[in-house]
Design an enzyme around this catalytic site. Structure first.
Site: not given
Length: 411
Positions: A199, A202, A225
């Site tokens: 993932d 971030q 993001k």
């Protein structure tokens, strides 16, 4: 070195007041703001060559197709994928991970097999695997966290076994900012015959990502993001794995041949991009990548870590503020904390009256909140356009919060 003042000129939204105070936007882990370069690219598409892709032979369709496929090439280069066919456009990180769980997982995971993950996963990288385990009879195993919220390679090695089929891990925690050792864990996974799913929601906006160096099998991230538009993300998958997987959605562009009782699919990546593609989103993502590349990911990472350290040093002056996670030099630009005896929602509400935008809640990471033994936390997350003045305003607002609730409790 990053010229923050020049960067901020690209973000008109930052030059406003909220509740009578200059906006200090520190909710970047939830979504980033969009520079003019991106919004202008989106406007240009809709104003000048709006058209569907691949299916048309007219000029506008050809221009749109070139722009859409050009974005795929840009993403391939950005994360250093080996082949353009390994880049699948999705609705976001969540859809990308669900695709792997539903397509690769259902075909390769059986009863008694293991799926290994960590307690710090975002719900989007937790619930798909829970559902896969329920559907197949597989076993979920969790790599234990260290006291500071990090993952040790040794713990990963002792958790992963020959029964493990999938190992999945967040690259950077959306709560702690922890930078996980995914490259080393991927090697352990492969030694045991498992695939590695990362993932990257971030990490991709804030640091250089090289999927070939990580040697992960799947990698997922979202555009919104990283200065791009909402509604589009990317699934990277090794071509040989994608070719063996069945599609997740059916219809539209993913079709090759169709009869009354059967159909065949196009080659990768198109068999995973059913329906009208996310054309404007891809064009916006292309512009966002250009923007980030022009600034430099190394400079962005350094700048954010400096802000996180500055914020943590300031917060260390207050005994009644607890900061969670590893030291500043071992985390990304995320600072998650609580003021003792003040609910994080109350903290965020008071900060908002001062124009400071932070996140409060469980951050889609309830198991991690349980590990911390708290109901929720407050989170400030930094990006390339934030400044030390933003940190100062944030800390000043926290002092106001402490004073306000100190007076309330004293009454």
């Amino acid at each position: 070195m990053l010229d923050v003042r020049k960067v901020r000129e690209q973000f008109p939204i930052l030059h406003q007041e909220v509740n009578g105070a200059p906006l200090v936007y520190l909710d970047n882990a939830a979504t980033s703001q969009k520079p003019l370069q991106v919004t202008e690219a989106l406007e240009d598409y809709y104003r000048r060559y709006n058209s569907n892709v691949h299916r048309g032979v007219h000029t506008l369709s050809n221009v749109a197709t070139d722009a859409y496929e050009g974005a795929r090439d840009k993403v391939q280069s950005f994360i250093n994928a080996g082949k353009r066919e390994e880049i699948v456009f999705t609705r976001g990180t969540t859809t990308a991970i669900n695709t792997v769980a539903a397509s690769f997982g259902r075909a390769n995971v059986q009863e008694g097999d293991e799926i290994v993950l960590t307690p710090m996963e975002h719900h989007s990288n937790l619930i798909p695997w829970q559902q896969l385990a329920k559907a197949t009879g597989a076993v979920l195993k969790y790599i234990p966290l260290q006291p500071d919220g990090t993952v040790s390679v040794e713990s990963a090695r002792s958790t992963i076994s020959e029964r493990t089929k999938i190992v999945t891990m967040v690259h950077v925690s959306n709560v702690f900012g922890t930078m996980n050792p995914v490259k080393e864990v991927a090697q352990i996974a492969h030694e045991n015959g498992a695939v590695m799913v990362v993932d990257g929601a971030q990490s991709t906006p804030h640091k250089k990502v090289d999927v070939q160096d990580l040697n992960c099998d799947f990698f997922a991230f979202s555009a919104h993001k990283m200065c791009g538009p909402t509604g589009i993300g990317v699934l990277y998958g090794k071509k040989r794995l994608l070719e063996d997987m069945e599609p997740f959605e059916f219809g539209g562009e993913m079709i090759d041949e169709v009869g009354l009782y059967d159909a065949t699919w196009k080659e990768v990546p198109y068999k995973f991009e059913g329906g009208t593609p996310i054309i404007a989103g891809a064009i916006g993502l292309n512009a966002a990548i250009d923007f980030l590349n022009e600034i430099g990911l190394d400079d962005i990472k350094t700048h954010e870590q400096q802000l996180a350290k500055y914020a943590m040093d300031e917060l260390a002056s207050y005994d009644d503020i607890e900061v969670y996670g590893p030291p500043a030099d071992e985390r990304a630009g995320i600072v998650t904390f609580n003021i003792h005896d003040v609910h994080p929602h109350d903290t965020a509400t008071v900060l908002d009256t001062k124009g400071v935008a932070i996140r409060a809640g469980h951050h889609c990471a309830r198991p991690l909140m349980n590990w911390l033994d708290v109901a929720a936390t407050a989170r400030a997350s930094f990006y390339l356009y934030n400044t030390e003045e933003d940190v100062d305003a944030f800390v000043d607002a926290l002092v106001t919060t402490k004073e306000y609730f100190g007076d309330v409790y004293a009454e």
